[in-house]
Structures are given as structure tokens and as C-alpha cells.
Design an enzyme around this catalytic site. Structure first.
Site, PDB file in Angstrom:
ATOM      1  CG  ASP A  98      -2.323   0.379   0.918  1.00  0.00           C
ATOM      2  OD1 ASP A  98      -2.517   1.303   0.115  1.00  0.00           O
ATOM      3  OD2 ASP A  98      -3.241  -0.244   1.471  1.00  0.00           O
ATOM      4  CG  ASP A 199      -4.793   5.572   0.595  1.00  0.00           C
ATOM      5  OD1 ASP A 199      -5.768   4.811   0.727  1.00  0.00           O
ATOM      6  OD2 ASP A 199      -4.688   6.670   1.211  1.00  0.00           O
ATOM      7  CD  GLU A 241      -8.783   4.449  -2.008  1.00  0.00           C
ATOM      8  OE1 GLU A 241      -9.763   4.188  -1.300  1.00  0.00           O
ATOM      9  OE2 GLU A 241      -7.716   4.916  -1.548  1.00  0.00           O
ATOM     10  CG  HIS A 315      -8.751  -1.227   3.891  1.00  0.00           C
ATOM     11  ND1 HIS A 315      -8.473  -1.325   2.544  1.00  0.00           N
ATOM     12  CD2 HIS A 315      -8.412   0.031   4.244  1.00  0.00           C
ATOM     13  CE1 HIS A 315      -7.990  -0.181   2.110  1.00  0.00           C
ATOM     14  NE2 HIS A 315      -7.944   0.666   3.115  1.00  0.00           N
ATOM     15  CG  ASP A 316     -11.323   2.160   3.206  1.00  0.00           C
ATOM     16  OD1 ASP A 316     -10.992   2.163   4.407  1.00  0.00           O
ATOM     17  OD2 ASP A 316     -10.633   2.669   2.305  1.00  0.00           O
TER      18      ASP A 316
END
Length: 563
Positions: A98, A199, A241, A315-316
């Protein structure tokens, strides 16, 4: 398009804090991941995306980084990371890290220096503005609630933060800052990782004075420069993302000729169960034709000009079997249906930890049981906006990030086998029924369905490179599409709901995979039972149906009768 290794890969996302604890301190760690590589190899995935393991104050669970080249001590050491990389390489598994470079922690040395004075060498690593009559420079809002500007008394200016006030945004207009980022990326690539998940990368081109957050005019220049300076000369995989992406923008990111990214995460489908114009907490039921429209648009418009990422969870996001499946009596069937629908499409599939065993949302009742910073802030904002406690908690239980962050459920023992200590977060109480040990012992489990889907992708190029074509776009229960590669055509049929639907097919086709044990051949099927999902390999086209290798999906739809 030139074929790349990541097009035929399946990625498994790990949230380290909640995956596996090796030392009993209640928090997952890097050695815990290393100890589960055999399990992941059995599943069949060949790429791990690991959420941030860098040094961090953990204000936002590691997405607030204070040192990019140091491992957070509670996750382990750099030596532990090297051991994990080697263990993965020994098992033909690649790692992508990440990459969080829209912002840092306010405890990063760059920011500590930057806030000291107006002429500090690191000042322009961040974005500073004067206030207006004691107020922030403008009305930009943080994604975590409140103003995106935070006052810094040291210099009587405000700094920008689109997330927590402890996550100041970096100033990508500064070439020195960009070079620091590229040096860090190359350092990690030299350690043996295979690429990056980036991210909120669509924010790095922001122009706050014009209130431009996503997709700023310099965004693609920065990404091309990054590609040239780092991963572009290596056999790497990158995924960005990009919450604000459209298919047109998606092609800019992912067209190989532009030399930016391998693929992006777009979130258009994730917005479909919120009320138009509202926040994601303003819930409405999913209308299946809307989902078909969005998926099909991205499948069609990136064809030949980019590459899709395929995902339900991360994870979100809440657990998909609770969100759009049925986590009660039909949990196993609906989890398999959702997996079939997604993995049958063209693109690189992503599996979030626990998805492969059908983990569900949490049944927690009070706000104290949802510790995530975003959830806590939204709770206060919604109450202040006039929503009732009941309305607010209902939305939080449905959509909170906390749902994805409970510990991985390994067995029915204490703390689901996640830790011998006190877990950092409560384990979902259903762990005694839903866990890896149980799944591995049951040949009809969700786990083995995912394993078979991954194997199909490895063995049949039509699952990787076949062209997608939607059938029956307006049907409100059935999602049906084809994949075609030269002379080979596969039919994917999914009943998205609990009702039974009548269906007949005039074409012959053999079952390659179904979530029921007795699904008949295509030419013998008469109905689709609740959440039934089947992949058919259809017989080749003959002279009665046109030339072989052509796409006759419209003709094909005429040979299927729905009731």
C-alpha cells in the site's frame, strides 16, 4: 494489448492488524502473515496486497505514515518483512504494498520541520494558506468530516488535510517532494516487492484554491513521471484507488500507451445503494439493473484500452454477503453467487481477507463498539444534522469500515484463533460457525468455491481475455453474461435474489462450476433456484449460427427464454 502476468492473477488483500497475531499481543503482524502462506497458496492466489505496515502513530490505522522506510514495531521488523517477501517468492506469490503518498502523518519528520517556520526547507512539502478573518481559507471539507483546513499557530497559517487533521496533504507541485517519493518507491521495489496499490492517488493533483480535489489537471503528468522514475522499467503491477473515476478517466490511467498504471479501483458500483445526492450513510436498496449497467459500462469501455480491477470488498467497505447477499439462511449460496458473478468478468479479481469463507458484518449495537475514526466522526455529524440515534446506528451497522476490520476467523477456539492475547478489536460472535478450519473441512464451503474459480482462471484463457457481453440488461433478478475468446464462449448465469426463476436455454453447454451440486447442463436447465450461479462452457458455434469466432451475443440472447 500486450499480455501481462497481473492480468491472469488473483489478488488477496491483507489488513495486517486483523489477519494473524504471532506473538499474543492482540494485534496481527508480519510473522502472522508469513505463517499463513500455505493457506493462501492452497486458496490459489498469487498476489498479496498488504495494507500499510510502515511506522505510524495509527491515527488512521496506518494510513498516517511517519516513516516510509521503517516497519511499525507492533507489526514486526524489516527483517520480518524480508522473510515474508522470501517466503512468498518461494511459493510463487508476489507482494504489492500500500502506497500512501497523498498525505503523511503530522508526526513525519517532514511535517515536524515544515510547521516550524515559513522559510523552512520542508515548508513546501505540504499545502499552507492564510486564513480569512480568523476562518479557514475556504470551505473545502475533510472526507472524515469538518473543515479540510487546520490552523497551525506556529506560523499563523492553515494546512490542508482531506482526511484526519493528523494527516496533512503533501504538495505534489514541489519537485523535491516528488523525488523523495520516487526514491522511497524504488527502495521498496529493490526489497523485492512487485508493485503498489496507491491510496487515494486521484487526489495528488489537487488545486485547493480552485476547490479541485480529484482529477486535477496535473494528475496524469505526475503519474507518468512516477512511472518513468520508478516501476515503469520493472515488471511491476500498480493499482490506483480512484473514487472519482469515469471510464474515460479510467482509460487515461490504464491505457498501456500512456505509461501510467496497470489498473484502477473505481467505485461507481459501490455508490449504488445510497440515495442520489446523499452520503453513503443515506441507504437505499440495490436495483440490479443499475449494477449491471455500471459493471457492463466499465467492461465494455476499457476493452482493448485498459484493464479492470474486480472487487466487492476491501478494508473500507462492509462485507458483501451482508450488503448484497443474504447472510442468514442463504449465506453460503449467496456468497458463492457473488463470487461467481465477479470472478467471471474480465479483469483482475481481488479477494479481501475473510471473503473466501463468507465472513459477515458485525452485529454490534452501540457506537462504542465501532472504534474507527471515520465512524466516530460520522456518528457525531449525523446526530448534529438531526438524524436519530436509531437511524444513525442502522446506517453504521450497514456501511461502517469497522465491518471489514474485525479479526480473521481461523477456528472456533478462543478469539477465533486470531490471537492468544486480547484482540485489538472484538471478534465477530459468529466465528464458531464461520471460520477457516470449518471451511477447509467442508468440501462444499465458500472457500473451495473460490479455489475453483481461481483454478478456472488459471486453466482457461477465456476467463482472462474473453470479451464480455451482457444479456437481459433490464431483468431485475438475473445477471447473465457471456465471455468469448475466438471460438470459445462461456455463459455465466447468476440469480441475485432469493426467488426461483424459470429459464430455458436452446444451446448445449456443460457445467464448469455451480454453487448447487445438481445444476443440469445448459440445454436441460428449467429454473434457477435462490442465489443459484453457474458457469457454462457452451458448445462451439456451427454453420447454422454464423461464422465461428464472431460475437453473436444478440443471437445467443434469443436462444434463452426467461419467465
Amino acid at each position: 494489448m500486450e499480455k501481462k502476468w497481473w492480468q491472469s492473477s488473483v489478488v488477496y488483500q491483507i489488513y495486517p492488524r486483523s489477519f494473524a497475531d504471532s506473538n499474543g499481543d492482540g494485534m496481527g503482524d508480519i510473522p502472522g502473515i508469513t505463517g499463513k502462506i500455505e493457506y493462501l497458496k492452497k486458496l490459489g492466489v498469487n498476489v498479496l496486497w498488504i495494507c500499510p505496515i510502515y511506522q505510524s502513530p495509527q491515527d488512521d490505522n496506518g494510513y498516517d505514515i511517519s516513516d516510509y522506510r521503517t516497519v511499525y514495531p507492533e507489526f514486526g521488523t524489516m527483517e520480518d518483512m524480508k522473510i515474508l517477501i522470501q517466503k512468498c517468492q518461494d511459493n510463487d506469490i508476489k507482494i504489492i504494498m500500500d502506497l500512501v503518498v497523498n498525505h503523511t502523518s503530522d508526526e513525519h519528520p517532514w511535517f515536524i520541520e515544515a510547521k516550524k517556520s515559513l522559510d523552512n526547507p520542508y515548508r513546501d512539502y505540504y499545502i499552507w494558506r492564510k486564513g480569512e478573518d480568523g476562518q479557514p481559507p475556504n470551505d473545502l471539507m475533510s472526507n472524515f468530516g469538518g473543515s479540510a483546513w487546520e490552523y497551525s499557530p506556529e506560523t499563523d497559517e492553515y494546512y490542508l488535510h482531506f482526511y484526519s487533521k493528523k494527516q496533512p496533504d503533501l504538495n505534489w507541485e514541489n519537485p523535491k517532494l516528488r523525488q523523495e517519493i520516487y526514491d522511497m518507491m524504488n527502495w521498496w521495489l529493490d526489497q523485492g516487492i512487485a508493485g503498489f496499490r496507491m491510496d487515494v492517488i486521484d487526489l495528488i493533483g489537487k488545486i485547493p484554491d480552485q476547490k479541485i480535489k480529484e482529477n486535477g489537471p496535473m494528475l496524469h503528468k505526475y503519474l507518468h513521471e512516477m512511472n518513468e522514475a520508478t516501476f515503469g522499467h520493472r515488471d511491476s503491477m500498480t493499482v490506483g484507488e480512484c473514487w472519482g473515476a469515469t471510464p474515460e478517466i479510467g482509460r487515461l490511467y490504464t491505457d498501456p500507451a500512456r505509461k501510467e498504471l496497470s489498473m484502477i479501483f473505481q467505485f461507481e458500483q459501490i455508490q449504488l445503494d445510497k440515495k442520489p445526492g446523499g452520503q453513503r450513510w443515506d441507504l437505499k436498496p440495490l436495483y440490479l439493473p443499475d449494477l449491471k449497467c455500471v459493471f457492463s459500462k466499465w467492461q465494455t469501455e476499457l476493452e482493448g484500452h485498459g484493464w479492470n480491477s474486480l472487487f466487492w470488498n476491501n478494508h473500507d467497505l462492509p462485507r458483501i454477503v451482508s450488503r448484497w447477499g443474504n447472510d442468514g439462511d442463504y449465506r453460503v449460496l449467496s456468497a458463492k453467487m457473488l463470487a461467481t458473478l465477479l470472478h467471471g468478468m474480465k479483469g483482475t479479481p481481488y479477494i479481501y481477507q475473510g471473503e473466501e469463507i463468507g465472513m459477515t458484518n458485525v452485529p454490534f449495537q452501540t457506537i462504542d463498539e465501532f472504534p474507527d475514526i471515520e465512524t466516530q466522526n460520522i456518528y457525531q455529524e449525523r446526530l448534529k444534522a438531526g438524524f436519530t440515534e436509531e437511524e444513525t446506528m442502522y446506517a453504521i451497522r450497514a456501511k461502517a469500515r469497522d465491518n471489514a476490520r474485525t479479526p480473521m476467523q481461523w477456528n472456533a477456539e478462543k478469539n477465533a484463533g486470531f490471537t492468544e492475547g486480547i484482540p485489538w478489536y472484538r471478534v465477530n460472535p459468529n466465528y464458531k460457525e464461520i471460520n477457516v478450519e470449518q471451511a477447509l473441512a467442508d468440501p462444499e464451503s465458500v472457500f473451495y468455491h473460490y479455489q475453483k474459480l481461481i483454478q478456472l482462471r488459471k486453466e482457461h484463457e477465456v476467463m482472462v481475455y474473453g470479451t464480455y457481453q451482457l444479456l437481459f440488461p433490464e431483468d431485475e433478478d438475473l445477471y447473465i453474461y457471456t465471455r468469448t475468446l475466438e471460438e470459445e464462449k462461456w455463459l455465466i448465469v447468476c440469480n441475485f435474489h432469493e426467488k426461483t426463476r424459470k429459464l430455458q436455454c436452446k444451446r448445449a453447454g456443460q457445467v464448469m462450476l455451480s454453487n448447487y451440486t445438481d445444476t443440469p447442463a445448459a440445454e436441460k436447465i428449467t429454473e434457477l433456484r435462490p442465489y443459484e450461479a453457474v458457469i457454462y462452457q457452451m458448445e462451439s458455434w456451427d454453420a447454422n449460427h454464423g461464422e465461428r469466432g464472431q460475437d453473436h451475443s444478440s443471437d445467443f440472447e434469443a436462444d434463452i427464454e426467461l419467465v
